[in-house]
Design an enzyme around this catalytic site. Structure first.
Site, PDB file in Angstrom:
ATOM      1  N   THR A   1       0.834  -1.201   0.000  1.00  0.00           N
ATOM      2  CA  THR A   1       0.000   0.000   0.000  1.00  0.00           C
ATOM      3  C   THR A   1       0.865   1.245   0.000  1.00  0.00           C
ATOM      4  O   THR A   1       1.936   1.285   0.602  1.00  0.00           O
ATOM      5  CB  THR A   1      -0.972   0.043   1.216  1.00  0.00           C
ATOM      6  OG1 THR A   1      -1.738  -1.159   1.237  1.00  0.00           O
ATOM      7  CG2 THR A   1      -1.917   1.222   1.143  1.00  0.00           C
TER       8      THR A   1
ATOM      9  N   ARG B   1     -11.798 -10.598  -2.598  1.00  0.00           N
ATOM     10  CA  ARG B   1     -11.529  -9.960  -1.307  1.00  0.00           C
ATOM     11  C   ARG B   1     -11.468  -8.437  -1.476  1.00  0.00           C
ATOM     12  O   ARG B   1     -10.950  -7.919  -2.456  1.00  0.00           O
ATOM     13  CB  ARG B   1     -10.189 -10.480  -0.782  1.00  0.00           C
ATOM     14  CG  ARG B   1      -9.782  -9.925   0.583  1.00  0.00           C
ATOM     15  CD  ARG B   1      -8.540  -9.082   0.468  1.00  0.00           C
ATOM     16  NE  ARG B   1      -8.142  -8.513   1.744  1.00  0.00           N
ATOM     17  CZ  ARG B   1      -7.313  -7.499   1.853  1.00  0.00           C
ATOM     18  NH1 ARG B   1      -6.790  -6.950   0.770  1.00  0.00           N
ATOM     19  NH2 ARG B   1      -7.007  -7.015   3.029  1.00  0.00           N
TER      20      ARG B   1
HETATM   21  N1  GLY Z   1      -4.017  -2.412   3.173  1.00  0.00           N
HETATM   22  C1  GLY Z   1      -3.998  -3.181   2.034  1.00  0.00           C
HETATM   23  C2  GLY Z   1      -4.874  -4.323   2.039  1.00  0.00           C
HETATM   24  O1  GLY Z   1      -5.050  -5.004   3.021  1.00  0.00           O
HETATM   25  O2  GLY Z   1      -5.411  -4.646   1.043  1.00  0.00           O
END
Ligand code: GLY
Length: 280
Positions: free
Chosen positions: A154, A182
C-alpha cells in the site's frame, strides 16, 4: 504547505539494507517532486500526483509491482478524498490499470463514486484509460514461490496546501495471495479519509484496518477536538486490543503531522519545504 507519504510496511521476510536504502531514496525523490508540484496545485491534485508516482515505482505494492492474488491475477484498489468537498471516490479490484488513483480521481465527478471489479474495468475502458500490465518479474517469482507476506504494501499521501485545504489518497495491490473477490481497506473510509480538520492514509492488513475503522476514526477524533497525536494514540490502542496490524500517516489543518505503526516498520517521508524526514 506540508506533505507526507507512505510506502506501506517492510515485510520481515524481504527487508534488506539494500531495499531499505532504495525505498528511502525513492521516497525522498517522490516527496520532493510532489512538494514542488504542491506549490502550484491543490491538496487534492497533489495527493493524486504523489500516489501516481508511488504506483509507478515497482518497489511499492501499488500499480506497477502490485502483489498477485491466489488465482494469478492482480487486482488493485485506490481511493481519493477531498477534505474540502468531503467527496470520497474509489475503485476496488481493478485490473490492468497503470495508475488506479487516476481512476479514483475521474470518479470524483460522478454520482456513482466507488466502483468495483468488472464495472470499474468497464468504466476505465469507457474513459479511455489504456490497458497496462502491472506485473513485475519479482512479484511473479514471489507468487510462484508462495512467499506470502501479508499486509506489507500500500502507498498513500496526505497533504495540507497553501490555502489550508486537506486531502488523502491511498492505493494498493492488496495483501498478496488473497482470495479473488476480497475487498481491501484502501478504497474505504477506514483506509483513507479527510475533511477540513485532518487527512489520514493507512497501510497494513485491510481486515484489521476496517475492523478498527482507523482513518475515519482518527479524523473524527481530531474533528471533535483531540490533538492529532492523541487521536492516533487512542485509535492505535484500540487496534492493539485485537492485535491489529496497521500503520497510518496523518496531517491536521495547522500542519501537525503524525504516524503510528502497530508493528515495525512503516515506510514514510514528510516534507514542508525545509525539513525532510524519511524513515530510518
Ligand atoms: N491495506 C492493504 C490491504 O489489506 O489490502
Amino acid at each position: 504547505m506540508k506533505i507526507m507519504i507512505h510506502g506501506g510496511f517492510f515485510s520481515e521476510s524481504t527487508q534488506t539494507e539494500k531495499t531499505k536504502s532504495l525505498k528511502q531514496e525513492a521516497l525522498k525523490e517522490i516527496i520532493q517532486k510532489s512538494f514542488s508540484y504542491l506549490s502550484d496545485n491543490s491538496a487534492v491534485d497533489t495527493v493524486v500526483f504523489a500516489v501516481s508516482l508511488l504506483e509507478d515505482n515497482p518497489l511499492f505494492n501499488a500499480g506497477t509491482g502490485s502483489q498477485i492474488q491466489r488465482d494469478g491475477k492482480i487486482r488493485m484498489s485506490a481511493s481519493l478524498m477531498n477534505g474540502e468537498t468531503k467527496k470520497f471516490s474509489g475503485v476496488m479490484n481493478v485490473e490492468s490499470i497503470q495508475q488506479p488513483i487516476k481512476l479514483a480521481e475521474l470518479l470524483q465527478n460522478e454520482n456513482d463514486r466507488v466502483l468495483g471489479g468488472e464495472g470499474a474495468n468497464l468504466y476505465a475502458l469507457k474513459r479511455g484509460v489504456p490497458n497496462f500490465n502491472v506485473e513485475t518479474e519479482e512479484r511473479f517469482q514471489e507468487y510462484q514461490q508462495r512467499l506470502k507476506s501479508s499486509g506489507q504494501g500500500t502507498v498513500g499521501c496526505v497533504v495540507l496546501d497553501k490555502n489550508g485545504k486537506l486531502a488523502a489518497a491511498t492505493s494498493t495491490g492488496g495483501k498478496g495471495f488473497e482470495l479473488p473477490g476480497r475487498i481491501s481497506d484502501s478504497a474505504t473510509v477506514a483506509g483513507n479519509y479527510a475533511n477540513n480538520y485532518c487527512a489520514v492514509s493507512c497501510t497494513g492488513v485491510g481486515e484489521d484496518i476496517v475492523s478498527a475503522a482507523l482513518a475515519a476514526k482518527i479524523v473524527t477524533r481530531v474533528t471533535d477536538g483531540l490533538s492529532l497525536k492523541t487521536a492516533f494514540l487512542k485509535s492505535f490502542e484500540e487496534l492493539s486490543e485485537f492485535d491489529g496490524f496497521a500503520g497510518a500517516i496523518g496531517i491536521d489543518a495547522v500542519g501537525n503531522i503524525h504516524f503510528s505503526e502497530s508493528h515495525p516498520q512503516i515506510v514514510y517521508a514528510s516534507f514542508d519545504g525545509i525539513q525532510l524526514s524519511v524513515f530510518q
